[in-house]
Design a protein around this motif. Sequence first.
Motif, PDB file in Angstrom:
ATOM      1  N   LEU A 127       7.297 -10.392  -9.865  1.00  0.00           N
ATOM      2  CA  LEU A 127       7.549 -11.760  -9.412  1.00  0.00           C
ATOM      3  C   LEU A 127       7.719 -11.789  -7.906  1.00  0.00           C
ATOM      4  O   LEU A 127       7.106 -12.605  -7.211  1.00  0.00           O
ATOM      5  N   ASP A 128       8.574 -10.925  -7.384  1.00  0.00           N
ATOM      6  CA  ASP A 128       8.789 -10.804  -5.934  1.00  0.00           C
ATOM      7  C   ASP A 128       9.012  -9.344  -5.600  1.00  0.00           C
ATOM      8  O   ASP A 128       9.512  -8.562  -6.434  1.00  0.00           O
ATOM      9  N   LEU A 129       8.680  -8.983  -4.371  1.00  0.00           N
ATOM     10  CA  LEU A 129       8.863  -7.598  -3.924  1.00  0.00           C
ATOM     11  C   LEU A 129       9.190  -7.605  -2.441  1.00  0.00           C
ATOM     12  O   LEU A 129       8.588  -8.346  -1.671  1.00  0.00           O
ATOM     13  N   GLU A 130      10.164  -6.787  -2.059  1.00  0.00           N
ATOM     14  CA  GLU A 130      10.545  -6.624  -0.658  1.00  0.00           C
ATOM     15  C   GLU A 130      10.705  -5.147  -0.326  1.00  0.00           C
ATOM     16  O   GLU A 130      11.103  -4.355  -1.187  1.00  0.00           O
ATOM     17  N   VAL A 131      10.412  -4.796   0.922  1.00  0.00           N
ATOM     18  CA  VAL A 131      10.683  -3.442   1.419  1.00  0.00           C
ATOM     19  C   VAL A 131      11.488  -3.586   2.712  1.00  0.00           C
ATOM     20  O   VAL A 131      11.078  -4.278   3.646  1.00  0.00           O
ATOM     21  N   LEU A 136      -1.001  -3.958  -1.423  1.00  0.00           N
ATOM     22  CA  LEU A 136      -0.497  -2.620  -1.102  1.00  0.00           C
ATOM     23  C   LEU A 136      -1.021  -2.172   0.251  1.00  0.00           C
ATOM     24  O   LEU A 136      -0.315  -1.488   1.005  1.00  0.00           O
ATOM     25  N   LYS A 137      -2.236  -2.565   0.577  1.00  0.00           N
ATOM     26  CA  LYS A 137      -2.819  -2.203   1.870  1.00  0.00           C
ATOM     27  C   LYS A 137      -1.983  -2.766   3.017  1.00  0.00           C
ATOM     28  O   LYS A 137      -1.729  -2.084   4.014  1.00  0.00           O
ATOM     29  N   THR A 138      -1.541  -4.004   2.872  1.00  0.00           N
ATOM     30  CA  THR A 138      -0.690  -4.613   3.907  1.00  0.00           C
ATOM     31  C   THR A 138       0.655  -3.906   3.979  1.00  0.00           C
ATOM     32  O   THR A 138       1.200  -3.697   5.068  1.00  0.00           O
ATOM     33  N   LEU A 139       1.186  -3.530   2.826  1.00  0.00           N
ATOM     34  CA  LEU A 139       2.452  -2.800   2.802  1.00  0.00           C
ATOM     35  C   LEU A 139       2.330  -1.508   3.596  1.00  0.00           C
ATOM     36  O   LEU A 139       3.189  -1.197   4.429  1.00  0.00           O
ATOM     37  N   THR A 145       6.418  -9.974  -0.396  1.00  0.00           N
ATOM     38  CA  THR A 145       5.305 -10.706  -1.004  1.00  0.00           C
ATOM     39  C   THR A 145       5.386 -12.198  -0.668  1.00  0.00           C
ATOM     40  O   THR A 145       4.362 -12.873  -0.588  1.00  0.00           O
ATOM     41  N   ALA A 146       6.608 -12.705  -0.474  1.00  0.00           N
ATOM     42  CA  ALA A 146       6.773 -14.120  -0.140  1.00  0.00           C
ATOM     43  C   ALA A 146       6.237 -14.443   1.249  1.00  0.00           C
ATOM     44  O   ALA A 146       5.816 -15.573   1.520  1.00  0.00           O
ATOM     45  N   ILE A 147       6.207 -13.443   2.123  1.00  0.00           N
ATOM     46  CA  ILE A 147       5.758 -13.655   3.508  1.00  0.00           C
ATOM     47  C   ILE A 147       4.355 -13.107   3.747  1.00  0.00           C
ATOM     48  O   ILE A 147       3.509 -13.767   4.356  1.00  0.00           O
ATOM     49  N   HIS A 148       4.104 -11.903   3.251  1.00  0.00           N
ATOM     50  CA  HIS A 148       2.866 -11.193   3.575  1.00  0.00           C
ATOM     51  C   HIS A 148       1.815 -11.241   2.476  1.00  0.00           C
ATOM     52  O   HIS A 148       0.723 -10.706   2.648  1.00  0.00           O
TER      53      HIS A 148
END
Length: 277
Positions: free
Chosen positions: A268-272, A151-154, A144-147
Amino acid sequence: MGVTYSVGEVDHLYTFFSEWSPTMSSKDTGKCYQSHYLVQEKHPNRYLASGKDVTGMNKHLRNPVSCKGADWKIVKFGDTKRRTSLCSSVESEAEEAEYHEEDDNGLPVLSDHSQLLDDLHLERLVAQMPARTHGYPWHLVYSTAIHGSSLKTLYRNMAGLDSPVLLVIKDMQKKVFGAFSSDPFKVSKYCYGTGETFLFSFSPDFKAYRWSGKNSYFVSGNSESLQIGGGGSGFALWLDAELYHGASFSCATFQNAPLSTQEDFVVLDLEVWTVHD
């Protein structure tokens, strides 16, 4: 893996193996019992594994190669977690030191800096992940910090991906939790994934929730939300289309406690991350 040798080469090989490890071969019976050896090319960092346990050995080698090439040298493969340096150059010795440091540390190499994961997180998570993921670097697929929060972008960032993924979330109460999925996230009418999928939380003690066997509602997703786990009062983990609102309930798939501080939470933040070579 097959290698063709001349009669003279066979004699040399037999003599070598007999002298090196006499208990592993028998001239009288004609039987040769399994042992572990490496065949080294002139290049200091390229090896060819020889023996029945080729797959098990190759995964510990940085540059396993095929049988092609000349000028091979055979060395005993003693410890699959340790690589013996056969080059006396300063550069190779420095690389060996770096390799051993990474191996002793036991933590994966991240392709990018993580806003959410520290060494303690990595140590706990690696211990829970399937053996097929060990030894491979982790690549950041979505943040989320970059992109941004979408959810569509994910989903789009995972199009064409064929490797496990690790979802890591920090909520507004600064609690870190998430899920390891055997399959990348995608839009699907049906649930997907395998029993390798598990949930985790740090609060601050680490807890992992593995498949209970009650059902197979591992992962499902559509354009409006992503769901992990099911059965019972709700999803083990649910995220909306903006990856902003989420929810976590106890479910039959993992028999888990709610992962977040509150059943309904704000991201707050999310990464995959994905794990592959």
